[in-house]
Scaffold this motif. Structure first.
Motif, PDB file in Angstrom:
ATOM      1  N   HIS A   1      49.000  36.638  41.523  1.00 33.47           N
ATOM      2  CA  HIS A   1      47.564  36.926  41.444  1.00 33.47           C
ATOM      3  C   HIS A   1      46.713  35.751  41.954  1.00 33.47           C
ATOM      4  O   HIS A   1      45.555  35.946  42.313  1.00 33.47           O
TER       5      HIS A   1
ATOM      6  N   LEU B   1      53.452  44.370  37.174  1.00 29.88           N
ATOM      7  CA  LEU B   1      53.899  43.399  36.179  1.00 29.88           C
ATOM      8  C   LEU B   1      53.817  43.912  34.748  1.00 29.88           C
ATOM      9  O   LEU B   1      54.645  43.552  33.908  1.00 29.88           O
TER      10      LEU B   1
ATOM     11  N   HIS C   1      57.570  35.722  44.350  1.00 25.83           N
ATOM     12  CA  HIS C   1      57.081  36.234  43.074  1.00 25.83           C
ATOM     13  C   HIS C   1      57.835  37.505  42.679  1.00 25.83           C
ATOM     14  O   HIS C   1      58.123  37.719  41.497  1.00 25.83           O
TER      15      HIS C   1
ATOM     16  N   GLU D   1      53.714  36.156  37.756  1.00 34.90           N
ATOM     17  CA  GLU D   1      52.261  36.325  37.570  1.00 34.90           C
ATOM     18  C   GLU D   1      51.454  35.493  38.565  1.00 34.90           C
ATOM     19  O   GLU D   1      50.286  35.811  38.852  1.00 34.90           O
TER      20      GLU D   1
ATOM     21  N   GLY E   1      51.708  42.428  42.201  1.00 38.75           N
ATOM     22  CA  GLY E   1      51.419  42.127  40.804  1.00 38.75           C
ATOM     23  C   GLY E   1      51.004  43.337  39.989  1.00 38.75           C
ATOM     24  O   GLY E   1      50.919  43.259  38.758  1.00 38.75           O
TER      25      GLY E   1
END
Length: 417
Positions: free
Chosen positions: A291, A310, A261, A288, A307
């Motif tokens: 999460h 972000l 990620h 994303e 995250g």
């Protein structure tokens, strides 16, 4: 009880706290304090600011009280020479780069089959990973990142010595993993000092060492950091192949970690730099998904992507793409979250750039003034570089006295490099 943990207990007593009082102030069990002072456990990162406050010391001084005496001992709080200017600083930098060259050779060329084998320094093998976690925690929590440089330099010496000695295959793999971890931190310190070539060299050796240790996530993170150096130098085309390779490596790693990620989040920045908004949004959507992942997303050390970044990363991407309204929404949301000094400075600088595109002098001054204050607190080359980037956008508004004054103030700031 080790010597340093004894000093931890003495400091607590000197401040007038019994073990029971100290535990109550921290909302932990008395047994936890006993384990800390006995060297059988170490406070977690979120507990350390409160502990330092109760003891009346800095986070770096606390680190000195928590790390056991060993050949891999971190630097004392008084040994805090930073990575900056001057002959002494250049010597320290060359020393680290010399270690890097030796380490790279040792990782690439293990001992021959007829080399004697034995066990390496037991203290480093057992305690080294804990030392590294502590160093990352100090780096993360410190406003001035360079305070951790002497400790990193000492630990690099210890690792290089162990790699050059005799060891079992198991110890060698573990040492390679620890080397990959620590050279990523060394790269972060060079990056903060605006020494991008040196940072890239550290990340390259870290990638090779992670490969030798069989750690795919660590390997992918080293390549992603290397790619970020290229992005920061406005070389998105050079970053793309690094990120593509990091993506492939990360797919071989631990699916409970957030490595893939994070790679996607940095890929989004590369796509934004190349003007590809569709690919950028796809990469951000992939990032994303962190999460929705189960288990641990980061490890508090070389992988910290959970995250929480972000909003600011999405804002930075939209700013590069010229989508200023979208950028401002994301950046404003980022400010509502807890941010480190460097991250807050980056977000505020980007919001000042949005103000420049709107020719809103009040907005520019409001955000830029705050960033200048943060630059003074940290002496970070990263923050200074962000302000230099802001200056590049100020030319159309220079007839305004406030803007010209702002330009002069930024130009007068000291730089780490």
């Amino acid at each position: 009880m080790t010597l340093r943990r004894k000093r931890f207990a003495e400091r607590r007593a000197a401040r007038g706290y019994s073990q029971e009082d100290f535990a109550e102030a921290l909302a932990v069990a008395v047994s936890t304090v006993i384990r800390w002072e006995g060297g059988r456990a170490t406070p977690r990162p979120h507990q350390r600011p409160k502990i330092a406050d109760l003891l009346g010391i800095t986070l770096f001084e606390l680190e000195g009280l928590l790390v056991d005496e060993s050949p891999a001992e971190v630097a004392s709080p008084c040994d805090v020479a930073a990575l900056g200017h001057g002959d002494d600083d250049d010597m320290r930098r060359r020393e680290v780069l010399g270690l890097l060259a030796v380490t790279g050779a040792l990782v690439a060329l293990p001992g021959s089959d007829d080399s004697p084998r034995g066990r390496t320094d037991a203290g480093l093998v057992v305690n080294g990973e804990e030392v590294h976690r502590s160093l990352w925690q100090v780096f993360t929590l410190s406003d001035s990142k360079q305070t951790v440089f002497p400790a990193v330099r000492r630990q690099l010496h210890a690792l290089t010595t162990c790699l050059a000695g005799v060891q079992t295959d198991t110890d060698r793999a573990r040492l390679c993993t620890m080397t990959a971890d620590l050279y990523q931190l060394a790269g972060e310190l060079f990056f903060d000092a605006n020494r991008y070539t040196d940072a890239a060299q550290c990340y390259t050796v870290a990638a090779h060492a992670a490969h030798a240790g069989g750690e795919y996530d660590l390997w992918a993170c080293a390549m992603t950091r290397h790619a970020y150096v290229e992005l920061y130098a406005h070389r998105a085309s050079a970053a793309q192949p690094l990120l593509a390779a990091a993506h492939r490596v990360a797919r071989q790693g631990d699916t409970a970690l957030s490595t893939r990620h994070w790679v996607a989040a940095v890929q989004a920045e590369a796509y934004a730099a190349m003007g590809d908004i569709d690919a950028c949004n796809r990469a951000l959507d992939e990032a994303e998904k962190v999460h929705a992942s189960d288990g641990r997303s980061g490890n508090g050390g070389w992988l910290r992507f959970d995250g929480s970044r972000l909003f600011e990363e999405r804002g930075a991407c939209y700013l590069r793409l010229g989508r200023h309204d979208l950028a401002e929404d994301a950046l404003t949301s980022a400010l509502a979250q807890p941010l480190s000094l460097r991250r807050r400075a980056a977000v505020l600088t980007d919001l000042a750039v949005v103000g420049i595109h709107r020719r809103d002098v009040d907005q520019i001054m409001h955000y830029a003034e705050t960033v200048i204050g943060l630059a003074g607190q940290s002496d970070s080359g990263f923050v200074g570089k962000k302000l230099d980037g802001l200056r590049e956008h100020l030319a159309p508004l220079m007839p305004d006295d406030r803007i010209s004054g702002l330009d002069h103030r930024i130009a007068a700031l000291s730089r780490t490099a």
